[in-house]
Design a protein around this motif. Structure first.
Motif, PDB file in Angstrom:
ATOM      1  N   PRO A 128       0.796  -1.221   0.000  1.00 15.19           N
ATOM      2  CA  PRO A 128       0.000   0.000   0.000  1.00 15.19           C
ATOM      3  C   PRO A 128       0.836   1.283   0.000  1.00 15.19           C
ATOM      4  CG  PRO A 128      -0.015  -0.965   2.189  1.00 15.19           C
ATOM      5  CD  PRO A 128       0.788  -1.897   1.299  1.00 15.19           C
ATOM      6  N   ASP A 162       4.008   1.653  -1.754  1.00 12.81           N
ATOM      7  CA  ASP A 162       5.011   1.750  -2.819  1.00 12.81           C
ATOM      8  C   ASP A 162       6.424   1.425  -2.317  1.00 12.81           C
ATOM      9  OD1 ASP A 162       5.098   2.156  -5.488  1.00 12.81           O
ATOM     10  OD2 ASP A 162       5.299   4.329  -5.433  1.00 12.81           O
ATOM     11  N   VAL A 183       6.261  -0.076   5.998  1.00  9.22           N
ATOM     12  CA  VAL A 183       5.697   0.221   7.317  1.00  9.22           C
ATOM     13  C   VAL A 183       5.495  -1.056   8.134  1.00  9.22           C
ATOM     14  CG1 VAL A 183       4.577   2.367   6.599  1.00  9.22           C
ATOM     15  CG2 VAL A 183       3.297   0.220   6.450  1.00  9.22           C
ATOM     16  N   LYS A 218       2.664  -6.108   6.377  1.00 13.35           N
ATOM     17  CA  LYS A 218       2.672  -7.556   6.089  1.00 13.35           C
ATOM     18  C   LYS A 218       1.712  -8.017   5.005  1.00 13.35           C
ATOM     19  CE  LYS A 218       3.375  -8.002  11.030  1.00 13.35           C
ATOM     20  NZ  LYS A 218       2.866  -6.625  11.268  1.00 13.35           N
ATOM     21  N   ILE A 263       1.160 -12.101   2.811  1.00 13.38           N
ATOM     22  CA  ILE A 263       0.031 -12.993   2.513  1.00 13.38           C
ATOM     23  C   ILE A 263      -0.300 -12.969   1.024  1.00 13.38           C
ATOM     24  CG2 ILE A 263      -0.979 -12.961   4.823  1.00 13.38           C
ATOM     25  CD1 ILE A 263      -3.131 -11.012   3.713  1.00 13.38           C
ATOM     26  N   SER A 295      -2.764   5.948   1.689  1.00  9.83           N
ATOM     27  CA  SER A 295      -3.249   4.634   2.078  1.00  9.83           C
ATOM     28  C   SER A 295      -3.748   4.669   3.516  1.00  9.83           C
ATOM     29  CB  SER A 295      -2.102   3.625   1.967  1.00  9.83           C
ATOM     30  OG  SER A 295      -2.468   2.423   2.598  1.00  9.83           O
ATOM     31  N   MET A 347      -4.347   2.161   5.167  1.00  8.41           N
ATOM     32  CA  MET A 347      -3.653   1.077   5.860  1.00  8.41           C
ATOM     33  C   MET A 347      -2.403   1.555   6.567  1.00  8.41           C
ATOM     34  SD  MET A 347      -3.757  -2.285   3.661  1.00  8.41           S
ATOM     35  CE  MET A 347      -2.598  -2.811   4.874  1.00  8.41           C
ATOM     36  N   ALA A 348      -1.849   2.675   6.124  1.00  9.12           N
ATOM     37  CA  ALA A 348      -0.603   3.160   6.718  1.00  9.12           C
ATOM     38  C   ALA A 348      -0.846   4.036   7.940  1.00  9.12           C
ATOM     39  CB  ALA A 348       0.203   3.912   5.669  1.00  9.12           C
ATOM     40  N   TYR A 392       0.608   3.293  11.406  1.00 12.81           N
ATOM     41  CA  TYR A 392       2.057   3.483  11.528  1.00 12.81           C
ATOM     42  C   TYR A 392       2.398   4.966  11.662  1.00 12.81           C
ATOM     43  CZ  TYR A 392       1.351  -1.250  10.088  1.00 12.81           C
ATOM     44  OH  TYR A 392       0.875  -2.534  10.030  1.00 12.81           O
ATOM     45  N   LYS A 423       6.029   5.856  13.354  1.00 12.74           N
ATOM     46  CA  LYS A 423       6.957   5.063  12.547  1.00 12.74           C
ATOM     47  C   LYS A 423       7.209   5.771  11.219  1.00 12.74           C
ATOM     48  CE  LYS A 423       7.675   0.203  11.275  1.00 12.74           C
ATOM     49  NZ  LYS A 423       7.203  -1.162  11.495  1.00 12.74           N
ATOM     50  N   GLY A 433       4.701   9.353   4.489  1.00 15.17           N
ATOM     51  CA  GLY A 433       4.895   7.909   4.463  1.00 15.17           C
ATOM     52  C   GLY A 433       3.608   7.164   4.155  1.00 15.17           C
ATOM     53  N   HIS A 456       1.518   8.216   1.823  1.00  5.39           N
ATOM     54  CA  HIS A 456       1.139   8.508   0.434  1.00  5.39           C
ATOM     55  C   HIS A 456       1.323   7.276  -0.452  1.00  5.39           C
ATOM     56  CE1 HIS A 456       1.747  13.130   1.046  1.00  5.39           C
ATOM     57  NE2 HIS A 456       0.751  12.629   1.754  1.00  5.39           N
ATOM     58  N   LEU A 457       0.366   7.072  -1.337  1.00  7.29           N
ATOM     59  CA  LEU A 457       0.408   5.884  -2.203  1.00  7.29           C
ATOM     60  C   LEU A 457       1.581   5.937  -3.162  1.00  7.29           C
ATOM     61  CD1 LEU A 457      -3.408   5.650  -2.918  1.00  7.29           C
ATOM     62  CD2 LEU A 457      -2.041   3.880  -1.828  1.00  7.29           C
ATOM     63  N   ARG A 458       1.928   7.119  -3.616  1.00  6.48           N
ATOM     64  CA  ARG A 458       3.071   7.256  -4.518  1.00  6.48           C
ATOM     65  C   ARG A 458       3.989   8.321  -3.936  1.00  6.48           C
ATOM     66  NH1 ARG A 458       1.432   3.118  -5.441  1.00  6.48           N
ATOM     67  NH2 ARG A 458       0.405   2.332  -7.320  1.00  6.48           N
ATOM     68  N   LYS A 459       5.281   8.012  -3.940  1.00  3.61           N
ATOM     69  CA  LYS A 459       6.207   8.849  -3.196  1.00  3.61           C
ATOM     70  C   LYS A 459       6.894   9.939  -4.031  1.00  3.61           C
ATOM     71  CE  LYS A 459       5.886   6.437   0.703  1.00  3.61           C
ATOM     72  NZ  LYS A 459       4.669   5.631   0.549  1.00  3.61           N
ATOM     73  N   VAL A 494      -4.182 -10.017   7.204  1.00  9.31           N
ATOM     74  CA  VAL A 494      -3.072 -10.218   8.131  1.00  9.31           C
ATOM     75  C   VAL A 494      -3.112  -9.066   9.124  1.00  9.31           C
ATOM     76  CG1 VAL A 494      -1.388  -9.031   6.642  1.00  9.31           C
ATOM     77  CG2 VAL A 494      -0.581 -10.666   8.356  1.00  9.31           C
ATOM     78  N   ASP A 517      -1.451  -7.508  13.014  1.00  5.64           N
ATOM     79  CA  ASP A 517      -0.453  -7.567  14.083  1.00  5.64           C
ATOM     80  C   ASP A 517      -1.083  -6.920  15.306  1.00  5.64           C
ATOM     81  OD1 ASP A 517       1.792  -7.466  15.707  1.00  5.64           O
ATOM     82  OD2 ASP A 517       3.132  -6.856  14.083  1.00  5.64           O
ATOM     83  N   VAL A 533       1.048 -11.877  15.474  1.00  4.32           N
ATOM     84  CA  VAL A 533       0.624 -11.781  14.077  1.00  4.32           C
ATOM     85  C   VAL A 533      -0.412 -12.858  13.769  1.00  4.32           C
ATOM     86  CG1 VAL A 533       1.398 -11.870  11.666  1.00  4.32           C
ATOM     87  CG2 VAL A 533       2.871 -10.834  13.410  1.00  4.32           C
TER      88      VAL A 533
END
Lengths: 159, 419
Positions: free
Chosen positions: A66, A68, A87, A90, A94, B40, B42-43, B46, B51, B56, B58-61, B321, B323, B328
């Motif tokens: 997600p 890049d 990050v 994981k 999967i 994202s 999902m990020a 973090y 972290k 961090g 962003h989908l594209r850097k 998945v 954590d 996990v």
């Protein structure tokens, strides 16, 4: 010319030098549990099978990331994890149907084979030539890709 | 061709890039309603644990990525679609014509019907804006109540635990992550969290949230009152599809699509969390709302939009998945098994290890695991390739941890037997 790892399990004696070399090169320690190549043992048949990422074209890991953080190495064709961007979610672990992207709890990031940037240490450490680094066309890569294609359920948009 | 994509999450961005690649002369517009570079969700956890910085997520850097690919990124919200003339109407009053339209609008947090849910101090953890608010309130030592221990709740849980807050989790179901873990493994996660100092109440509802001085009090169905500086609501999500339904697109749990991810309107496709796409395991059409599926939808839909319908979508393996403060867990396919199927379960409570494999005949159809981080992807590989395990099924029933050997022997038999 793209090169790839060629693994010949018939020549593997299970000495685990490849795991030691991989761990030393990539983690700075002699610790097979941190190796990106693993030798699996089939006790009943007395057989050893070294196994790592085939750098498949489908690049499930790369597409699933997600943020890049997995990119194609323009020189070797390997799919490399950019540790500064990973990050540790994981999802790639999967998504990879070969099970060759693994999470490292110590670093909080994922690790996978990057062909050591073009000089794979598993190859130079293998005493029996069970692992070689050769012209991609000459290896079983096509067979593995054929298997990968079997797993591919999507229209190959890159075709 | 004029392509318009609604939604700038992973599905939208990947579809835009694919369309650009497949149709270099096409006109690609990506419309997102958040005032951020495409990122994202999902990020976010973090980001909450420091972290990563905001960038961090962003989908594209690369800066200028979208310009470099001639993808026109527009910040606006689509309010309706005029399907008779292929035009989307935007909140700003602007209109956009399309030849092919992709709906990748994702989902939004559900609002549980709890008195006090609207109070300041009650937040979702969904957008970057939500995350910024949580960072301000979730200081070390702060009391935080998390409503919902589903997948998203548990991801947020880990981030909060790492911020050293005093955390209480409330979940209606009888275990944690009920949609990816059974009672045994779901309760192992609960015990793990409790040992890490998190209070977990399962089979419990938050009945009300009330203001109390500068803080809040959450009243629970078990009679307890929990004081909180911050309440986070993670009780589920719902697809962002009302505008599509109001525009005449057929919807059910999500936007309905056929085997080509095409909606009830032939020029409109759907992808990602809003799309009720085909499930590989059941063959039924469901909303999976997971990252790998969103991206696969996007690539398939983009290909169909640009090149026509060449092959049917075989469906996505549902997988997750997670954590949870270092434990996990993962689940794949029909992890709960099927009627008449066969299974094996390895339970090691003291070591927090768990592995369940579900079979139909000698084919692996589902799996769930705790404490397994090496080679878990082969579970997907075996499920999706429908590999016949033969003798290896019995070996796995004796020791399910030999999954990697089973995979090498069966799925990659051609390469392991090479001489």
């Amino acid at each position: 010319m793209q090169k790839s790892l060629h693994i010949d399990p018939g020549k593997c004696t299970g000495c685990l030098q490849c795991e030691m070399a991989c761990s030393l090169e990539n983690e700075g320690v002699f610790n097979p549990s941190k190796s990106r190549i693993k030798v699996f043992t089939f006790h009943e048949e007395g057989r050893f099978v070294p196994y790592t990422c085939t750098q498949c074209d489908e690049a499930w890991c790369m597409h699933a990331c997600p943020v890049d953080a997995i990119v194609i190495n323009a020189v070797t064709g390997s799919k490399d994890v950019k540790a500064d961007l990973c990050v540790g979610c994981k999802v790639c672990t999967i998504a990879c149907p070969f099970g060759t992207v693994n999470y490292n709890a110590d670093s909080g990031k994922v690790v996978k084979c990057d062909l050591c940037g073009g000089d794979p240490k598993c190859v130079s450490s293998c005493p029996t030539d069970a692992i070689t680094y050769v012209d991609a066309n000459a290896t079983g890569l096509d067979k593995m890709r054929a298997w990968a294609a079997k797993t591919d359920n999507s229209v190959s948009a890159d075709a | 061709m004029l392509y318009v994509i609604v939604g700038a999450g992973p599905a939208g961005v990947v579809a835009a890039e694919q369309l650009r690649k497949l149709d270099p002369l096409g006109n690609v517009t990506l419309i997102g309603d958040e005032p951020e570079a495409p990122y994202s969700r999902m990020a976010i956890p973090y980001y909450l644990t420091d972290k990563i910085e905001e960038q961090g997520t962003h989908l594209r850097k690369q800066s200028g990525h979208y310009d470099a690919h001639t993808i026109d990124v527009v910040q606006d919200r689509v309010v309706s679609i005029d399907t008779s003339i292929n035009e989307v109407h935007l909140a700003s009053g602007d209109k956009r014509r399309y030849d092919k339209l992709l709906l990748a609008t994702g989902s939004s947090p559900a609002v549980p019907p709890i008195p006090g849910i609207e109070l300041a101090g009650v937040h979702n953890c969904w957008t970057l804006e939500d995350a910024r608010a949580i960072v301000k309130l979730a200081k070390p030592g702060a009391s935080v109540v998390l409503m919902g221990a589903g997948f998203i709740g548990c991801i947020v849980l880990e981030a909060l635990a790492l911020r050293d807050v005093k955390l209480t989790v409330v979940e209606m179901e009888n275990r944690m992550v009920p949609r990816m873990m059974n009672e045994t493994s779901g309760n192992m996660i609960k015990r793990w969290c409790e040992e890490k100092g998190v209070a977990v109440h399962t089979s419990t509802r938050a009945e009300s949230i009330e203001q109390s001085g500068s803080g809040l009090v959450v009243k629970l169905s078990n009679g307890e009152n929990v004081a909180a500086d911050l309440v986070i609501s993670a009780t589920g999500v719902k697809p962002n599809m009302q505008f599509a339904a109001d525009s005449g697109i057929e919807t059910d749990q999500g936007i309905l699509v056929n085997h080509f991810l095409q909606t009830s309107d032939e020029d409109i496709y759907a992808a990602g969390d809003v799309c009720q796409g085909k499930d590989f395991s059941t063959g039924e059409f469901t909303v999976q709302a997971i990252q790998p599926t969103a991206v696969e939808h996007a690539r398939v839909a983009a290909s169909n939009m640009a090149r026509g319908h060449h092959s049917e979508h075989a469906g996505n393996v549902n997988m997750n998945v997670l954590d949870t403060i270092g434990l996990v867990s993962a689940s794949f396919g029909s992890w709960m098994g099927t009627e008449g199927g066969d299974s094996v379960e390895l339970v090691n409570e003291p070591a927090f290890k768990y592995l369940s494999l579900q079979f139909e005949d000698d084919v692996l159809i589902g799996a769930s695991s705790l404490g397994l981080t090496q080679h878990v992807g082969v579970l997907r590989g075996l499920i999706q390739s429908r590999t016949r395990l033969g003798d290896w099924k019995e070996k796995l029933k004796e020791d399910p941890l030999r999954i990697m050997e089973a995979y090498l022997a069966c799925a990659q038999g051609q390469s392991t037997s090479m001489t």
